[in-house]
Design a protein around this motif. Structure first.
Motif, mmCIF file in Angstrom:
data_model
loop_
_atom_site.group_PDB
_atom_site.id
_atom_site.type_symbol
_atom_site.label_atom_id
_atom_site.label_comp_id
_atom_site.label_asym_id
_atom_site.label_seq_id
_atom_site.Cartn_x
_atom_site.Cartn_y
_atom_site.Cartn_z
ATOM 1 N N ALA A 1 0.780 -1.230 0.091
ATOM 2 C CA ALA A 1 0.058 -0.006 0.108
ATOM 3 C C ALA A 1 0.813 1.344 0.029
ATOM 4 O O ALA A 1 0.563 2.162 -0.837
ATOM 5 C CB ALA A 1 -0.949 -0.057 1.163
ATOM 6 N N ILE A 2 1.843 1.254 0.885
ATOM 7 C CA ILE A 2 2.806 2.421 0.620
ATOM 8 C C ILE A 2 3.475 2.642 -0.371
ATOM 9 O O ILE A 2 3.679 3.883 -0.844
ATOM 10 C CB ILE A 2 3.852 2.236 1.905
ATOM 11 N N GLU A 3 3.986 1.497 -1.152
ATOM 12 C CA GLU A 3 4.619 1.440 -2.498
ATOM 13 C C GLU A 3 3.618 2.066 -3.545
ATOM 14 O O GLU A 3 4.151 3.074 -4.257
ATOM 15 C CB GLU A 3 5.227 0.118 -2.775
ATOM 16 N N PHE A 4 2.542 1.728 -3.384
ATOM 17 C CA PHE A 4 1.181 2.189 -4.291
ATOM 18 C C PHE A 4 1.455 3.871 -4.224
ATOM 19 O O PHE A 4 1.240 4.402 -5.272
ATOM 20 C CB PHE A 4 0.286 1.582 -4.254
ATOM 21 N N SER A 5 1.075 4.113 -2.962
ATOM 22 C CA SER A 5 1.110 5.540 -2.814
ATOM 23 C C SER A 5 2.403 6.333 -3.195
ATOM 24 O O SER A 5 2.424 7.464 -3.913
ATOM 25 C CB SER A 5 0.998 5.739 -1.249
ATOM 26 N N GLU A 6 3.386 5.881 -2.858
ATOM 27 C CA GLU A 6 4.725 6.483 -3.474
ATOM 28 C C GLU A 6 4.769 6.560 -4.947
ATOM 29 O O GLU A 6 5.049 7.491 -5.590
ATOM 30 C CB GLU A 6 6.004 5.886 -2.836
ATOM 31 N N ASN A 7 4.485 5.322 -5.600
ATOM 32 C CA ASN A 7 4.581 5.435 -7.170
ATOM 33 C C ASN A 7 3.400 6.322 -7.900
ATOM 34 O O ASN A 7 3.911 6.795 -8.873
ATOM 35 C CB ASN A 7 4.266 3.942 -7.592
ATOM 36 N N ASN A 8 2.476 6.652 -7.099
ATOM 37 C CA ASN A 8 1.388 7.315 -7.633
ATOM 38 C C ASN A 8 1.344 8.644 -6.915
ATOM 39 O O ASN A 8 0.200 9.179 -7.493
ATOM 40 C CB ASN A 8 0.034 6.527 -7.672
ATOM 41 N N SER A 9 2.048 9.035 -6.317
ATOM 42 C CA SER A 9 2.245 10.580 -5.902
ATOM 43 C C SER A 9 1.029 10.809 -4.970
ATOM 44 O O SER A 9 0.563 11.947 -5.206
ATOM 45 C CB SER A 9 2.520 11.408 -6.661
ATOM 46 N N THR A 10 0.150 9.751 -4.325
ATOM 47 C CA THR A 10 -0.903 10.157 -3.418
ATOM 48 C C THR A 10 -0.637 10.672 -2.048
ATOM 49 O O THR A 10 0.482 10.287 -1.458
ATOM 50 C CB THR A 10 -1.784 8.986 -3.418
ATOM 51 N N ASP A 11 -1.459 11.584 -1.556
ATOM 52 C CA ASP A 11 -1.391 12.005 -0.410
ATOM 53 C C ASP A 11 -1.084 11.104 0.863
ATOM 54 O O ASP A 11 -0.744 11.409 1.955
ATOM 55 C CB ASP A 11 -2.444 13.249 0.220
ATOM 56 N N ILE A 12 -2.160 10.201 0.536
ATOM 57 C CA ILE A 12 -2.360 9.174 1.743
ATOM 58 C C ILE A 12 -2.362 7.730 1.369
ATOM 59 O O ILE A 12 -2.313 7.375 0.118
ATOM 60 C CB ILE A 12 -3.686 9.313 2.347
ATOM 61 N N VAL A 13 -2.117 6.665 2.042
ATOM 62 C CA VAL A 13 -1.995 5.354 1.918
ATOM 63 C C VAL A 13 -3.256 4.656 2.101
ATOM 64 O O VAL A 13 -4.004 4.950 3.398
ATOM 65 C CB VAL A 13 -0.876 4.595 2.625
ATOM 66 N N GLU A 14 -3.900 3.913 1.241
ATOM 67 C CA GLU A 14 -5.312 3.429 1.482
ATOM 68 C C GLU A 14 -5.093 2.143 1.163
ATOM 69 O O GLU A 14 -4.210 1.421 0.422
ATOM 70 C CB GLU A 14 -6.199 4.110 0.549
ATOM 71 N N MET A 15 -6.046 1.075 1.822
ATOM 72 C CA MET A 15 -6.135 -0.349 1.847
ATOM 73 C C MET A 15 -7.407 -0.699 2.095
ATOM 74 O O MET A 15 -8.116 -0.266 2.906
ATOM 75 C CB MET A 15 -5.214 -1.086 2.463
ATOM 76 N N LYS A 16 -8.130 -1.589 1.443
ATOM 77 C CA LYS A 16 -9.442 -2.445 2.014
ATOM 78 C C LYS A 16 -9.141 -3.751 2.179
ATOM 79 O O LYS A 16 -8.442 -4.618 1.456
ATOM 80 C CB LYS A 16 -10.375 -1.993 0.621
#
Length: 305
Positions: free
Chosen positions: A240-255
């Motif tokens: 989830a953190i890697e996805f946030s970093e790669n996509n430059s999102t402000d927060i980390v999300e997971m379901k």
């Protein structure tokens, strides 16, 4: 008669025509009479939320803003276009706490206020999204229902690849009090392309309001982006953190697949003896002293920043 006619206007006509922003419904007057064929004729004047002479100028301002937004949309799949508009509305709008339908005499809760002043309620959120989808040629409508707390609410339904999905940018907005079940509020995607089973946990359609069945999760934000997990371990947070970093999102999300795993994930974050801090130390959060988190319990979604 007037009440029934106003319901038809507000729930159906204005829902399907978000470009009629200058009225939220309501009538300056309404009269009825019988003609020579004993047929009932209605004559009415809609209430304006602005001066009549301002409507054309406001239309021009709205269209200019929409064209600006559309020009910035990446030329990718319809999914990417939908996500871009969804995020744009949340990032550029402050939620105004007020019921969806009311006898307003101004444009505070219209698409005009959203596009031009960055403020509205679910009325503006859902209609702004629907109007841009219309411009993009992506089938979209607005659903109207009553939430579990008895508040009237509007959200969107779109069609992607011949399948239908619910979207609720109002509830995913970080400035909306409904965003998280605790005090931390950020933008999320808990209600982006969800099914009937998920959305109707928190609301139900009003009487005599019909929408297509939404039973696909193919374009659910978390499933589509591999952020849906049925177990809890270190790799879940790393992905989830890697996805946030790669996509430059402000927060980390997971379901998560159920509430129990969501609760375990929250405990994992709070546990001083877990590997969570070590995982953070190897990420963009390595210099952060404190981490804020929020959960959307009816969607089993966890977000942190």
């Amino acid at each position: 008669m007037q009440k029934k006619f106003n319901i038809i206007l507000s729930y159906y006509v204005l829902i399907d025509h978000p470009e009629l922003f200058w009225t939220e419904g309501g009538f300056a007057y309404i009269t009825s009479n019988k003609n020579e064929n004993d047929e009932t004729q209605l004559k009415f004047q809609l209430s304006f939320g602005c001066k009549k002479e301002e409507v054309e100028r406001y239309k021009s301002e709205i269209n200019e803003k929409i064209n600006e937004i559309i020009s910035d949309i990446p030329d990718k799949s319809n999914y990417e276009k939908v996500l871009y508009v969804y995020d744009w509305i949340m990032n550029n709008t402050i939620y105004l706490d007020r019921p969806m339908i009311s006898a307003s005499k101004n444009l505070d809760y219209s698409i005009y206020n959203l596009f031009i002043n960055g403020k509205s309620n679910c009325n503006g959120y859902s209609k702004a999204f629907s109007l841009i989808m219309d411009k993009l040629g992506i089938p979209c409508t607005i659903a109207v229902g009553e939430c579990n707390d008895s508040v009237l609410h509007g959200w969107n339904i779109i069609e992607l690849d011949n399948k239908y999905y619910h979207l609720d940018s109002t509830w995913d907005d970080k400035y909306n009090k409904y965003s998280f079940s605790n005090s931390n509020q950020y933008i999320s995607h808990a209600y982006f392309c969800v099914t009937d089973e998920e959305i109707y946990q928190s609301r139900q359609l009003i009487n005599d309001f019909y929408v297509p069945e939404c039973n696909s999760n193919e374009y659910n934000y978390y499933i589509y982006n591999n952020l849906y997990f049925s177990e809890l371990n270190d790799d879940v947070f790393k992905k989830a953190i890697e996805f946030s970093e790669n996509n430059s999102t402000d927060i980390v999300e997971m379901k998560f697949s159920n509430k129990q795993i969501l609760d375990e994930a929250i405990d994992y974050i709070k546990d001083e003896n877990s590997s969570f801090k070590n995982i953070l130390s190897n990420s963009k959060y390595k210099n952060r002293v404190n981490i804020s988190y929020g959960s959307i319990d009816d969607a089993n979604v966890l977000c942190f920043n």
